[in-house]
Motif scaffolding. Structure first.
Motif, PDB file in Angstrom:
ATOM      1  N   ASN A  12       1.808 -12.561  -4.696  1.00  0.00           N
ATOM      2  CA  ASN A  12       1.615 -13.969  -4.379  1.00  0.00           C
ATOM      3  C   ASN A  12       2.941 -14.708  -4.503  1.00  0.00           C
ATOM      4  OD1 ASN A  12      -1.346 -14.226  -3.965  1.00  0.00           O
ATOM      5  ND2 ASN A  12      -1.387 -13.441  -6.033  1.00  0.00           N
ATOM      6  N   THR A  26      -0.899  -6.712  -5.274  1.00  0.00           N
ATOM      7  CA  THR A  26      -1.033  -7.942  -4.497  1.00  0.00           C
ATOM      8  C   THR A  26       0.081  -8.880  -4.936  1.00  0.00           C
ATOM      9  OG1 THR A  26      -3.424  -7.662  -4.408  1.00  0.00           O
ATOM     10  CG2 THR A  26      -2.551  -9.854  -3.916  1.00  0.00           C
ATOM     11  N   ILE A  59       3.359   0.844   3.038  1.00  0.00           N
ATOM     12  CA  ILE A  59       2.992  -0.141   4.066  1.00  0.00           C
ATOM     13  C   ILE A  59       2.710  -1.475   3.396  1.00  0.00           C
ATOM     14  CG2 ILE A  59       1.361  -0.713   5.904  1.00  0.00           C
ATOM     15  CD1 ILE A  59       0.679   2.224   6.131  1.00  0.00           C
ATOM     16  N   LEU A  89      -5.062   4.339   3.152  1.00  0.00           N
ATOM     17  CA  LEU A  89      -4.156   3.471   2.415  1.00  0.00           C
ATOM     18  C   LEU A  89      -4.702   3.197   1.015  1.00  0.00           C
ATOM     19  CD1 LEU A  89      -3.673   2.837   5.541  1.00  0.00           C
ATOM     20  CD2 LEU A  89      -2.704   0.691   4.728  1.00  0.00           C
ATOM     21  N   GLU A 137      -2.657  -2.780  -9.176  1.00  0.00           N
ATOM     22  CA  GLU A 137      -3.900  -2.034  -9.290  1.00  0.00           C
ATOM     23  C   GLU A 137      -3.806  -1.059 -10.466  1.00  0.00           C
ATOM     24  OE1 GLU A 137      -6.775  -2.546  -7.153  1.00  0.00           O
ATOM     25  OE2 GLU A 137      -5.446  -4.305  -6.998  1.00  0.00           O
ATOM     26  N   LEU A 158      -4.178   0.590  -2.127  1.00  0.00           N
ATOM     27  CA  LEU A 158      -3.555  -0.654  -2.545  1.00  0.00           C
ATOM     28  C   LEU A 158      -2.810  -0.444  -3.855  1.00  0.00           C
ATOM     29  CD1 LEU A 158      -3.196  -3.728  -2.093  1.00  0.00           C
ATOM     30  CD2 LEU A 158      -5.294  -4.062  -3.423  1.00  0.00           C
ATOM     31  N   GLN A 200       0.500   5.417   1.195  1.00  0.00           N
ATOM     32  CA  GLN A 200      -0.360   6.331   1.942  1.00  0.00           C
ATOM     33  C   GLN A 200       0.239   7.722   1.909  1.00  0.00           C
ATOM     34  OE1 GLN A 200      -0.812   5.601   6.194  1.00  0.00           O
ATOM     35  NE2 GLN A 200      -2.938   6.308   6.127  1.00  0.00           N
ATOM     36  N   TYR A 258       0.850  -1.192   0.000  1.00  0.00           N
ATOM     37  CA  TYR A 258       0.000   0.000   0.000  1.00  0.00           C
ATOM     38  C   TYR A 258       0.885   1.241   0.000  1.00  0.00           C
ATOM     39  CZ  TYR A 258      -3.782  -3.097   1.697  1.00  0.00           C
ATOM     40  OH  TYR A 258      -4.713  -4.094   1.844  1.00  0.00           O
TER      41      TYR A 258
END
Lengths: 117, 112
Positions: A51, A49, A93, A44, A59, A46, A38, A36
């Motif tokens: 994996n 992601t 973050i 926050l 995003e 995103l 900020q 994230y």
């Protein structure tokens, strides 16, 4: 409770350099980690992601070549800000996903403050 | 559109007083709602988590309520302390996805 660490906690760098931020889940394995960003007085946002063992999912609006993510193991994900510019200055973050008692929870790291001069 | 709105944006109270923070959401289908506390320059720390069937959940001086029918939640802080000064973020999860939908947060300042 689950602990997530980030390193470094803060970094100052010159424009054009690359900065790597590490995110570790200390006492659990995380197949999925999140990154994230900020900005001051905002919530926050995103970015991607991550994996383990596969490519990150970014995003909309987040440049994958700018923000390189590597999820090399079940306890470590790294975010590299390449050719950083002042507008990349922000609070980054990470969080790690864990499943406890049937409930999936994201545990957040303490954050990394990046200042690009 | 899946959104989470919080009010007030900011709040100043005196030490020892109680306060209530509000969260309204339009997220569907609903999975769970969490309240986080974020100290300045730190990552969010979980306070409570509530699923559809839970109406209230306490964690020390923090009590969260959930009305899934009206899609509203509140966080009540009792006998506030200076250390309660932080941002409080309401986060809602959609069923079937692991992504969090964050509210904009309420910045609380507790004065001596």
């Amino acid at each position: 409770g689950a602990v997530v660490s980030q390193h470094p906690s803060w970094v100052i760098c010159k424009s054009g350099t690359s900065v790597k931020i590490e995110c570790r889940s200390l006492d659990f394995q995380a197949t999925t980690m999140f990154w994230y960003r900020q900005f001051p007085k905002q919530s926050l946002m995103l970015m991607a992601t991550s994996n383990e063992g596969s490519k990150a999912t970014y995003e909309q609006g987040v440049e994958k070549d700018k923000f390189l993510i590597n999820h090399a193991s079940l306890t470590l994900s790294t975010l590299t800000v390449t050719s950083a510019h002042p507008e990349d200055s922000s609070f980054y973050i990470c969080s790690a996903r864990s499943r406890t008692s049937g409930v999936e929870t994201q545990y957040f790291g303490p954050g990394t403050r990046l200042l690009v001069l | 559109k899946n959104q989470v709105e919080q009010s007030p944006q900011s709040l100043i109270i005196l030490e020892g007083k109680n306060c209530t923070l509000q969260c309204n959401y339009t997220v569907s289908p609903f999975s769970n709602l969490r309240w986080y506390k974020q100290d300045t320059g730190r990552g969010p720390v979980s306070l409570t988590i509530m699923t559809f069937s839970e109406n209230t959940k306490s964690n020390g001086r923090y009590t969260a309520t959930l009305d899934a029918d009206t899609k509203q939640s509140s966080l009540h802080i009792t006998a506030s302390q200076l250390s309660d000064s932080a941002s409080y973020i309401c986060v809602v999860s959609r069923r079937g996805t692991y992504k969090y939908i964050f509210g904009t947060g309420t910045r609380l300042k507790v004065l001596a």
